[in-house]
Motif scaffolding. Structure first.
Motif, short mmCIF file in Angstrom:
data_model
loop_
_atom_site.label_atom_id
_atom_site.label_comp_id
_atom_site.label_asym_id
_atom_site.label_seq_id
_atom_site.Cartn_x
_atom_site.Cartn_y
_atom_site.Cartn_z
N MET A 1 0.82 -1.20 0.00
CA MET A 1 0.00 0.00 0.00
C MET A 1 0.87 1.26 0.00
SD MET A 1 -2.68 1.41 2.82
CE MET A 1 -3.22 3.11 2.67
N THR A 20 -10.51 5.92 3.49
CA THR A 20 -10.43 4.66 2.73
C THR A 20 -9.64 4.81 1.42
OG1 THR A 20 -12.57 5.19 1.71
CG2 THR A 20 -12.58 3.75 3.67
N GLN A 28 -3.25 3.06 6.50
CA GLN A 28 -4.44 2.28 6.87
C GLN A 28 -4.22 0.83 6.42
OE1 GLN A 28 -7.18 3.79 8.41
NE2 GLN A 28 -5.91 5.63 8.46
N LYS A 29 -4.53 -0.12 7.27
CA LYS A 29 -4.32 -1.53 6.94
C LYS A 29 -5.40 -2.04 5.98
CE LYS A 29 -1.96 -2.87 11.23
NZ LYS A 29 -1.97 -3.77 12.40
N ASN A 30 -5.02 -3.07 5.21
CA ASN A 30 -5.97 -3.85 4.41
C ASN A 30 -6.66 -3.04 3.31
OD1 ASN A 30 -5.44 -6.11 6.05
ND2 ASN A 30 -6.96 -5.42 7.54
N ILE A 31 -6.00 -2.02 2.80
CA ILE A 31 -6.54 -1.31 1.63
C ILE A 31 -5.77 -1.79 0.41
CG2 ILE A 31 -6.82 0.92 0.51
CD1 ILE A 31 -7.20 2.20 3.20
N THR A 32 -6.47 -2.51 -0.47
CA THR A 32 -5.80 -3.11 -1.64
C THR A 32 -6.39 -2.63 -2.96
OG1 THR A 32 -7.30 -5.01 -1.57
CG2 THR A 32 -5.23 -5.19 -0.34
N LYS A 289 -2.81 -4.44 -7.29
CA LYS A 289 -1.62 -5.28 -7.14
C LYS A 289 -1.21 -5.87 -8.49
CE LYS A 289 0.09 -9.39 -4.70
NZ LYS A 289 -0.25 -10.45 -3.72
#
Length: 304
Positions: A1, A20, A28-32, A289
């Protein structure tokens, strides 16, 4: 990220106040995936994305209809975006002094897409395959097209066995030959190696090696003895800019497997499900990704 965030700055995007968004200034975690705010920032700089490819054959119908006046089929492509193509009829690289960068030509179901390997834009328009063939051959069942080491295009008529060598890009026929394979044999793939030899696979088991132009047979034998690790049923093959030969097998109507072959070790060095990222082509439908992976793949292909 963090890498994606910094790439956003490289593209000219400032920080966002949306938590977000990838461009939010705090980790911020887990933003893909790109947030709508990220997308709006990109579009404000570079314009809106085009998710669908214009196709001259495409309309609301996806069937083949017959004209009552000409009694010729009117084709309607079922593909509206090249990234929906899961298998190919043929692929080949070509270049000329008029466009020094290699272009990748992708043929599927009588349509052709062009992709500049050093451009970041995906093909926006499909064209007729026949428009990239000499007029004499436009209505023949042509397959196994490639640019040979002399810069000419080679095309094979799978019914008659005629091989057309044409100048490129003006498409003047220079020579017509026959592929000298056993009578009633079926050609599977034809390709040229980095060292200039042309290989013909036929009957899912055998090969013949020719010099450029089919003037002389250099070798012949079983595919399994010369091309270690290849399956018996390749449907397409082409030589890529990374120096490897890529073979494809169409396992089902929606799945294709690739085999990356080294002519120097004479063996398959990798294989797996067909993916456009293999050739550094990012698709707008891909995840962030996957698009970053495609970008890095293109960079590596330049410096390897």
């Amino acid at each position: 990220m963090v890498l994606a965030h910094e790439i956003g700055h490289t593209l000219g995007i400032g920080h966002s106040d949306v938590p977000t968004a990838i461009m939010y200034p705090w980790y911020q975690k887990n933003i893909t995936m790109l947030d709508e705010d990220d997308k709006m920032a990109l579009e404000s700089l570079y314009g809106p994305t085009q998710k669908f490819v214009h196709n001259p054959y495409n309309d609301k119908s996806t069937t083949t209809t017959m004209s009552t006046t000409t009694m010729q089929p009117t084709l309607h492509s079922t593909v509206t975006n090249i990234c929906d193509i899961k298998s190919v009829d043929f692929m080949f690289l070509a270049s000329t002094p008029s466009f020094p960068n290699f272009r990748l030509y992708i043929g599927f179901n009588r349509f052709l897409w062009k992709f500049d390997l050093f451009d970041i834009h995906i093909p926006l328009h499909s064209e007729y395959v026949k428009d990239y063939l000499p007029q004499k051959t436009q209505f023949e069942p042509i397959s196994h097209i490639f640019q040979n080491s002399a810069g000419n295009l080679f095309a094979f008529n799978k019914l008659t066995g005629d091989c057309y060598t044409t100048s490129f890009p003006d498409l003047t026929i220079l020579e017509i030959n026959k592929v000298p394979i056993p009578t009633n044999s079926k050609v599977d793939v034809i390709f040229q190696t980095n060292s200039g030899q042309i290989f013909v696979f036929y009957d899912q088991a055998y090969y013949i090696e020719f010099n450029d132009g089919f003037k002389k047979i250099l070798n012949r034998g079983r595919v399994s003895d010369r091309f270690l690790g290849l399956p018996k049923n390749p449907t397409a093959a082409f030589r890529y800019i990374d120096g490897y030969i890529y073979f494809f097998t169409q396992d089902t109507t929606t799945t294709t497997t690739y085999y990356k072959f080294s002519e120097y070790s004479r063996s398959v060095i990798s294989s797996g499900p067909f993916d456009w990222n293999l050739f550094g082509i990012p698709w707008p439908n891909s995840s962030l990704k996957e698009q970053l992976k495609a970008l890095l793949t293109r960079v590596l292909s330049i410096y390897e």
